[in-house]
Write a protein that holds these residues in place. Structure first.
Motif, PDB file in Angstrom:
ATOM      1  N   ASP A 122       0.887  -1.211   0.254  1.00 25.71           N
ATOM      2  CA  ASP A 122       0.115   0.212   0.043  1.00 25.71           C
ATOM      3  C   ASP A 122       1.135   1.480   0.304  1.00 25.71           C
ATOM      4  O   ASP A 122       0.912   2.557  -0.789  1.00 25.71           O
ATOM      5  N   LEU A 123       1.694   1.434   0.815  1.00 20.85           N
ATOM      6  CA  LEU A 123       2.767   2.899   1.463  1.00 20.85           C
ATOM      7  C   LEU A 123       3.134   2.629  -0.761  1.00 20.85           C
ATOM      8  O   LEU A 123       3.646   3.915  -0.757  1.00 20.85           O
ATOM      9  N   GLY A 175       7.878  -3.313  -4.941  1.00 22.91           N
ATOM     10  CA  GLY A 175       6.172  -2.407  -4.576  1.00 22.91           C
ATOM     11  C   GLY A 175       6.040  -4.197  -5.276  1.00 22.91           C
ATOM     12  O   GLY A 175       5.708  -4.614  -5.696  1.00 22.91           O
ATOM     13  N   LYS A 176       6.490  -5.581  -5.099  1.00 25.17           N
ATOM     14  CA  LYS A 176       5.909  -6.583  -4.987  1.00 25.17           C
ATOM     15  C   LYS A 176       6.778  -7.595  -4.011  1.00 25.17           C
ATOM     16  O   LYS A 176       7.636  -7.405  -3.136  1.00 25.17           O
ATOM     17  N   ALA A 177       6.431  -9.264  -4.470  1.00 22.24           N
ATOM     18  CA  ALA A 177       5.780  -9.957  -2.787  1.00 22.24           C
ATOM     19  C   ALA A 177       5.704 -11.040  -3.346  1.00 22.24           C
ATOM     20  O   ALA A 177       5.244 -11.986  -2.952  1.00 22.24           O
ATOM     21  N   SER A 178       6.351 -12.166  -4.300  1.00 24.58           N
ATOM     22  CA  SER A 178       6.527 -13.755  -4.693  1.00 24.58           C
ATOM     23  C   SER A 178       7.744 -14.181  -4.837  1.00 24.58           C
ATOM     24  O   SER A 178       8.692 -13.081  -3.566  1.00 24.58           O
ATOM     25  N   ARG A 183      -1.782   1.279   8.502  1.00 20.90           N
ATOM     26  CA  ARG A 183      -2.763  -0.020   9.196  1.00 20.90           C
ATOM     27  C   ARG A 183      -2.913  -0.766   8.198  1.00 20.90           C
ATOM     28  O   ARG A 183      -4.250  -0.506   7.613  1.00 20.90           O
ATOM     29  N   VAL A 184      -3.339  -1.949   8.573  1.00 20.68           N
ATOM     30  CA  VAL A 184      -3.978  -3.005   7.815  1.00 20.68           C
ATOM     31  C   VAL A 184      -4.349  -4.285   9.258  1.00 20.68           C
ATOM     32  O   VAL A 184      -3.982  -4.666   9.757  1.00 20.68           O
ATOM     33  N   GLN A 185      -5.959  -4.171   8.671  1.00 20.52           N
ATOM     34  CA  GLN A 185      -7.003  -4.741   9.804  1.00 20.52           C
ATOM     35  C   GLN A 185      -6.875  -6.466   9.614  1.00 20.52           C
ATOM     36  O   GLN A 185      -6.595  -7.123  10.786  1.00 20.52           O
ATOM     37  N   ALA A 186      -7.290  -6.351   8.484  1.00 17.59           N
ATOM     38  CA  ALA A 186      -7.354  -7.866   8.190  1.00 17.59           C
ATOM     39  C   ALA A 186      -6.673  -8.169   6.764  1.00 17.59           C
ATOM     40  O   ALA A 186      -6.517  -7.896   5.818  1.00 17.59           O
ATOM     41  N   ALA A 187      -5.269  -8.537   7.404  1.00 15.32           N
ATOM     42  CA  ALA A 187      -4.500  -8.707   6.154  1.00 15.32           C
ATOM     43  C   ALA A 187      -5.693  -9.847   4.512  1.00 15.32           C
ATOM     44  O   ALA A 187      -6.064 -10.941   4.490  1.00 15.32           O
TER      45      ALA A 187
END
Lengths: 459, 459
Positions: free
Chosen positions: B293-294, B346-349, B398-402
């Motif tokens: 997101d950031l 910007g990626k997470a694979s 802030r992330v409430q539910a991933a």
């Protein structure tokens, strides 16, 4: 405060798998005492004996038929049978066959049947690549040592909890033996043991059913596979035995790490190995000894017996007071059946503990004639059998140390006789003398597959 | 006094395996709610996605090469590869491949990866005998149900103690699924579960090593074999699960029998199944969400970051505070690496959590810039990431539910995108759209082997 003890145990645990692997890598034939070398050959004689009987069991027939659909080659034989298969299947089927009657050898401290998983894996390997008799025997000695040391470290809790220890520890023994036979170094032996740790399985709940044979077969097959994978660089954890989530701590609350670390190369598990004279629970050994003795000198007929009094440790009654049995397998732990059939027939081998034997009405009727007399002062390897005839006459035999106990091991001649008898029972047509000749000379045999050729079905 | 509780448990235990087998036998496709049917297909989309990535891992290369020496046929394919093999090997290799990155699905109550063992066994079977898509999906639903119910009964103790629960429970799921697919009756299903109980193995100690893959592969292979043996009359114990020395009591001190007996046919394990959006420990999910997101909205450059503050449940820090990592596998549980690589790229694979990625000097240097702020009031599926720039400016998410939690499951479109991305990563040349088309329509497909044909390597 358990901290000091815990620290001590942590200290003992550190590097345990690696140290065991070092032992496997560096042990040479010259390091193995003559008495251990000879015991290895005796274990193999007993192995081929029980496999030649087991190979015609219905569980083995079914396993051979299903496994044959997944046969990737014909390098390996199945003892006492015609089928050829690949070496993984061969390892599995021969281990199953050798153990199916629980008539194979017993490492007394753990009640592991040590030879079936280790020998089955090694002889399958020997059929696929050149391996001298001496090299096979050395790998066998080392594999049994690994298997039984791991068993010692988790005993008695492991088996009591419900792990079928022959299967769970056998896979490590087979892996170590094959790793030795193919010449892996210590790091690769650690990986072989790690690959084995991922495959350690087998439950006591399956005893008395065909399912048991799967785990015993897997111990040999997967031990062999574990070493072959390691040889190709398939790597495992550093501490598959002693790690926080390793085999020892997962399958026992308080493993004794020193049972693995202390004495390898000085103490040898094979010297605690025993061979059953009868296909029964070991507590029945002195009872059957006494009955055979009584029958040998009998001046009475079976139908003259009013009752039989059985004196022994309470464990004897607790384990074997089973009057209403319905199968050969149950008869192997029934004092009523064992006493009746041995006094009636003067024999106590597989035929006397078969499904057919338990249907004999005169043996079934005899069950009510047995009386147990508990005496906790008697060792479990002793018992007394007293026959009371209708005439009132009493005849007694007391056995102090049963045949098959460490105090009264079978001689080589008796083991050879067991092989001859079981070869006949299995009807494979195998020439027992030719097989015995090659087994007793295995350390001088250039090709360790020679016994497998001698054990092929010919009839 | 524990007797009442014990009696209650004994009552629940009685006939447990048989009741579970009855459920397997009698469940029809009409009994499976639409939402469960669809979740089954989603699980299979995720399965093919992760297998298409895993198939080119070095552990799979080595396993394929060793297993190929014991190839008894060519009925079965290996997803994303050219090799053909027999169905037992095929089941093993595909389950390994789907699980090798731990990027497969997660049954949240047990952390079982449920699909790999069950689907791999079923698709191997489907390549050897006629099985409709609907029949495969029904067998899959039932197999996952058996697997996860057994897992529920021994959780959380079983995994905490060191059992690799995907492997130990997976073998039962695969056995039940194949038993259903070949139409066994309840008695034979009990035997299949008994044959599986003899083969349940796998240790947490092996995680992070190639050895782990053996037990996951065995879960599929040996589950399939267990059912084939049972179909041929290879019989097992009556109570392999609930017996005194059965799987549940041997591998857990206080198994919850009711977790198996209550609600089958009403509650469905697949509805607690989740799919990882990133190839990382699940506690990192909200962290990576926030970083993505950031980065999406970034008006800063990576080299302008002074430090990052990470707020979350203490478990987040305990599991992922790993600054000095050296391998891709370690990076999957390192907050330092996850934050750095996600903000930088910007990626997470998989490529971001590979051996190559961890060697990037700018990512390694970033590790000292991370601060954890523990707050036990935060749920584990939430986290906050705050970037502090050299300029002093602060940016927070802030992330409430991933993503990937039950509260925020991936949509079908996201699962399809995961398959496309992982297919590209594995470089198999498989056409992802053709595979997706057949998977989403599998219940209407007469030949359930169709997805395996669509997943064959062509490049």
């Amino acid at each position: 405060m358990t901290l000091p003890a815990e620290n001590h145990r942590t200290h003992e645990a550190a590097g345990l798998t690696r140290r065991l692997a070092d032992f496997v890598e560096r042990t040479r034939w010259a390091d193995v005492p003559a008495v251990v070398r000879h015991e290895a050959k005796r274990s193999l004689v007993n192995y081929f004996a029980v496999a030649l009987a087991g190979c015609s069991d219905p569980a083995i027939d079914k396993a051979v038929s299903v496994y044959d659909r997944f046969r990737a080659g014909d390098d390996a034989g199945v003892i006492g049978r015609r089928e050829r298969t690949d070496i993984l299947n061969g390892a599995a089927l021969n281990a199953m066959s050798a153990n199916v009657f629980d008539f194979d050898d017993t490492h007394l401290p753990t009640i592991i049947h040590p030879t079936a998983p280790v020998a089955a894996a090694l002889f399958a390997l020997a059929e696929a690549r050149q391996l001298s008799g001496e090299a096979l025997l050395l790998a066998f000695v080392v594999g049994v040592e690994v298997e039984c040391r791991i068993g010692n470290a988790v005993s008695p809790e492991h088996y009591q909890r419900g792990w079928h220890i022959t299967s769970t520890c056998g896979v490590f023994g087979a892996a170590a033996a094959v790793a030795k036979a193919v010449g892996l170094d210590a790091q690769h032996i650690v990986w072989a043991l790690g690959n084995a740790s991922a495959q350690a399985s087998g439950l006591v709940e399956t005893l008395g059913t065909m399912s048991k044979s799967i785990s015993v077969g897997n111990a040999a097959r997967n031990g062999l596979l574990s070493a072959l994978l390691a040889a190709d660089g398939f790597s495992g954890p550093d501490a598959p035995l002693e790690g926080e989530r390793g085999f020892l701590r997962v399958t026992a609350q308080r493993p004794d790490f020193s049972a693995i670390s202390e004495g390898p190369g000085r103490e040898w598990a094979l010297l605690s190995n025993t061979y059953k004279p009868y296909p029964c629970g070991v507590v029945l050994n002195p009872v059957i000894d006494a009955c055979l003795d009584l029958r040998r000198d009998a001046r009475w007929r079976f139908d003259e017996i009013e009752r039989v009094e059985l004196t022994g440790h309470p464990l004897l009654r607790e384990r074997t007071d089973r009057p209403g049995i319905r199968s050969g397998r149950e008869s192997q732990v029934s004092a009523q059946h064992a006493v009746a059939v041995t006094l009636a027939r003067g024999k106590a081998s597989l035929a006397e503990f078969s499904d057919a034997a338990v249907t004999d009405p005169s043996l079934r009727a005899f069950a009510s004639r047995l009386r147990f007399i508990d005496d906790a002062s008697w060792p479990v390897e002793s018992a007394q059998v007293t026959i009371v005839l209708h005439s009132g006459e009493r005849v007694s035999r007391r056995v102090q140390a049963a045949r098959g106990s460490l105090a009264a091991p079978p001689g080589d001649v008796e083991l050879a006789a067991k092989l001859r008898e079981l070869a006949a029972y299995g009807r494979s047509g195998v020439d027992p003398q030719a097989l015995l000749d090659v087994l007793w000379q295995l350390d001088h045999e250039p090709d360790s597959a020679a016994p497998m050729r001698a054990a092929r079905r010919v009839a």
